[in-house]
Enzyme design. Structure first.
Site, PDB file in Angstrom:
ATOM      1  N   ASP A   8      -1.686  -1.966  -4.176  1.00  0.00           N
ATOM      2  CA  ASP A   8      -0.623  -3.388  -4.231  1.00  0.00           C
ATOM      3  C   ASP A   8      -0.547  -3.611  -5.654  1.00  0.00           C
ATOM      4  OD1 ASP A   8       1.465  -4.177  -3.044  1.00  0.00           O
ATOM      5  OD2 ASP A   8       0.777  -6.313  -3.287  1.00  0.00           O
ATOM      6  N   LEU A   9       0.665  -4.137  -5.674  1.00  0.00           N
ATOM      7  CA  LEU A   9       0.457  -4.317  -6.489  1.00  0.00           C
ATOM      8  C   LEU A   9       1.200  -5.837  -6.792  1.00  0.00           C
ATOM      9  CD1 LEU A   9       1.027  -3.801 -10.769  1.00  0.00           C
ATOM     10  CD2 LEU A   9       3.096  -3.025  -9.586  1.00  0.00           C
ATOM     11  N   ASP A  10       1.796  -6.175  -6.936  1.00  0.00           N
ATOM     12  CA  ASP A  10       2.459  -7.700  -6.718  1.00  0.00           C
ATOM     13  C   ASP A  10       2.068  -8.273  -5.607  1.00  0.00           C
ATOM     14  OD1 ASP A  10       5.044  -7.186  -8.020  1.00  0.00           O
ATOM     15  OD2 ASP A  10       5.838  -5.969  -6.565  1.00  0.00           O
ATOM     16  N   THR A  16       3.827 -11.644  -9.879  1.00  0.00           N
ATOM     17  CA  THR A  16       4.844 -11.572  -9.635  1.00  0.00           C
ATOM     18  C   THR A  16       6.209 -12.484  -9.530  1.00  0.00           C
ATOM     19  OG1 THR A  16       4.659  -9.755  -8.247  1.00  0.00           O
ATOM     20  CG2 THR A  16       5.170  -8.951 -10.939  1.00  0.00           C
ATOM     21  N   LYS A  44       7.269 -11.846   0.540  1.00  0.00           N
ATOM     22  CA  LYS A  44       5.949 -10.527  -0.422  1.00  0.00           C
ATOM     23  C   LYS A  44       6.183  -9.236   0.992  1.00  0.00           C
ATOM     24  CE  LYS A  44       4.076 -14.814  -1.870  1.00  0.00           C
ATOM     25  NZ  LYS A  44       2.300 -15.581  -2.092  1.00  0.00           N
ATOM     26  N   GLY A  45       5.805  -8.405  -0.193  1.00  0.00           N
ATOM     27  CA  GLY A  45       5.766  -7.145   0.401  1.00  0.00           C
ATOM     28  C   GLY A  45       6.878  -6.341   1.205  1.00  0.00           C
ATOM     29  N   ARG A  48      13.204  -4.278  -1.886  1.00  0.00           N
ATOM     30  CA  ARG A  48      14.210  -4.709  -2.929  1.00  0.00           C
ATOM     31  C   ARG A  48      15.660  -5.376  -1.655  1.00  0.00           C
ATOM     32  NH1 ARG A  48      15.925  -2.524  -8.356  1.00  0.00           N
ATOM     33  NH2 ARG A  48      13.941  -2.234  -8.300  1.00  0.00           N
ATOM     34  N   SER A 113       2.508   0.974  -4.077  1.00  0.00           N
ATOM     35  CA  SER A 113       3.507  -0.460  -3.926  1.00  0.00           C
ATOM     36  C   SER A 113       4.902  -0.449  -3.231  1.00  0.00           C
ATOM     37  CB  SER A 113       3.642  -1.089  -5.613  1.00  0.00           C
ATOM     38  OG  SER A 113       4.529  -2.129  -5.727  1.00  0.00           O
ATOM     39  N   ALA A 114       5.718  -1.437  -3.710  1.00  0.00           N
ATOM     40  CA  ALA A 114       6.577  -0.839  -2.458  1.00  0.00           C
ATOM     41  C   ALA A 114       7.530  -1.430  -3.595  1.00  0.00           C
ATOM     42  CB  ALA A 114       7.069  -2.523  -1.754  1.00  0.00           C
ATOM     43  N   SER A 115       7.176  -2.020  -4.993  1.00  0.00           N
ATOM     44  CA  SER A 115       8.184  -2.326  -6.124  1.00  0.00           C
ATOM     45  C   SER A 115       8.833  -1.139  -7.106  1.00  0.00           C
ATOM     46  CB  SER A 115       7.526  -3.163  -7.092  1.00  0.00           C
ATOM     47  OG  SER A 115       8.252  -2.836  -8.326  1.00  0.00           O
ATOM     48  N   ASN A 117       9.423  -1.134  -9.820  1.00  0.00           N
ATOM     49  CA  ASN A 117       9.952  -1.522 -11.606  1.00  0.00           C
ATOM     50  C   ASN A 117       7.824  -1.672 -11.411  1.00  0.00           C
ATOM     51  OD1 ASN A 117      12.033  -2.745 -12.119  1.00  0.00           O
ATOM     52  ND2 ASN A 117      11.606  -4.314 -10.436  1.00  0.00           N
ATOM     53  N   LYS A 144       7.080  -0.809   3.786  1.00  0.00           N
ATOM     54  CA  LYS A 144       5.595  -1.567   5.106  1.00  0.00           C
ATOM     55  C   LYS A 144       6.302  -2.413   5.845  1.00  0.00           C
ATOM     56  CE  LYS A 144       3.215  -1.218   0.155  1.00  0.00           C
ATOM     57  NZ  LYS A 144       2.221  -2.057  -1.055  1.00  0.00           N
ATOM     58  N   GLU A 168      -4.222  -5.880  -0.405  1.00  0.00           N
ATOM     59  CA  GLU A 168      -2.990  -6.336   0.124  1.00  0.00           C
ATOM     60  C   GLU A 168      -2.805  -7.705  -0.059  1.00  0.00           C
ATOM     61  OE1 GLU A 168      -0.030  -5.946   0.790  1.00  0.00           O
ATOM     62  OE2 GLU A 168       0.361  -3.898   0.142  1.00  0.00           O
ATOM     63  N   ASP A 169      -2.043  -8.109  -0.293  1.00  0.00           N
ATOM     64  CA  ASP A 169      -1.898 -10.073  -0.262  1.00  0.00           C
ATOM     65  C   ASP A 169      -0.874 -10.203   0.683  1.00  0.00           C
ATOM     66  OD1 ASP A 169       0.437  -8.721  -2.188  1.00  0.00           O
ATOM     67  OD2 ASP A 169       1.142 -10.864  -2.606  1.00  0.00           O
TER      68      ASP A 169
END
Ligand code: BG6
Ligand code: MG
Length: 215
Positions: A8-10, A16, A44-45, A48, A113-115, A117, A144, A168-169
């Site tokens: 995962d990214l963020d 972020t 989180k996760g 948007r 990632s869900a982002s 960006n 997710k 994953e966070d």
């Protein structure tokens, strides 16, 4: 046993959440909605669009579709102002070393990632070359805890989901990995992420062998 690691990214590669918070807070202030750092945890996760829904629900507020689109655009413009200033010093402890080790062993590395960006963030961090495959919010239709993002990553690297390990966070992300039939290591608090195979505070001083042994 593990042929692909999906990050995962963020919150796993870079923190972020504080920039998402500042941008959502600015929007909430404009909408006269009280929005705290504690509320930010709920985002989180989460995608948007769903993040905006959660914020509006905090104040029982409804907006027209046009207003919603404008809110999402404003929030992302402010968020990107922070992201454009992001640099390698913000990569979370231990991540780059672990990814380098995994790559060195010929194991595939994917981003899940869900982002929307994600690419620009990886570019700012100069980490684009580390990934065999990037699956982000621009490519999936289900957020997710739906497993789509992780299953697409596994498919793109042509590895069986049972041989994938996700980092994953977010609770929704841990659930998504389990729904995909993958192993998952939670990064954060044991209390929140207890569904994961196991939880670590961060990835500092971890080797792949140590991690696999605990699965
Ligand atoms: C997730 C974050 O990775 O991406 C969420 O944890 C965020 O907080 C989501 O809402 C979507 O991000 P973006 O960058 O497309 O607004
Ligand atoms: Mg995350």
């Amino acid at each position: 046993m593990i042929d692909c690691c999906i990050f995962d990214l963020d919150g796993v590669i870079v923190d972020t959440a504080k920039y998402h918070f500042l941008a959502w807070k600015r929007l909430a202030d404009q909408l006269d909605i009280v929005f705290t750092e504690e509320n930010n945890e709920l985002l989180k996760g989460v995608s948007r669009v769903e993040s905006l829904n959660i914020i509006l629900r905090l104040a029982d507020k409804t907006l027209t579709e046009e207003e919603r689109v404008s809110c999402l655009e404003r929030k992302n413009t402010w968020y990107l102002e922070y992201i454009h200033r992001l640099d390698r010093s913000e990569i979370l402890p231990g991540v780059e070393k672990l990814i380098t080790e995994i790559r060195g062993r010929g194991i595939k590395i994917a981003l899940g990632s869900a982002s929307k960006n994600a690419v620009i963030i990886l570019q700012q961090l100069k980490l684009m070359d580390m990934f065999d495959v990037i699956v982000d919010g621009t490519q999936v239709s289900q957020a997710k805890p739906d497993p789509e993002v992780f299953l697409n990553a596994a498919k793109d690297v042509d590895i069986d989901p049972q041989k994938c390990l996700v980092f994953e966070d977010a609770v929704a992300g841990v659930e998504a990995a389990l729904n995909a039939g993958m192993y998952v290591i939670g990064i954060g608090s044991e209390e929140t992420l207890h569904q994961a195979n196991f939880v670590l505070q961060d990835l500092q001083n971890q080797t792949l062998d140590q991690l696999i042994e605990r699965l």
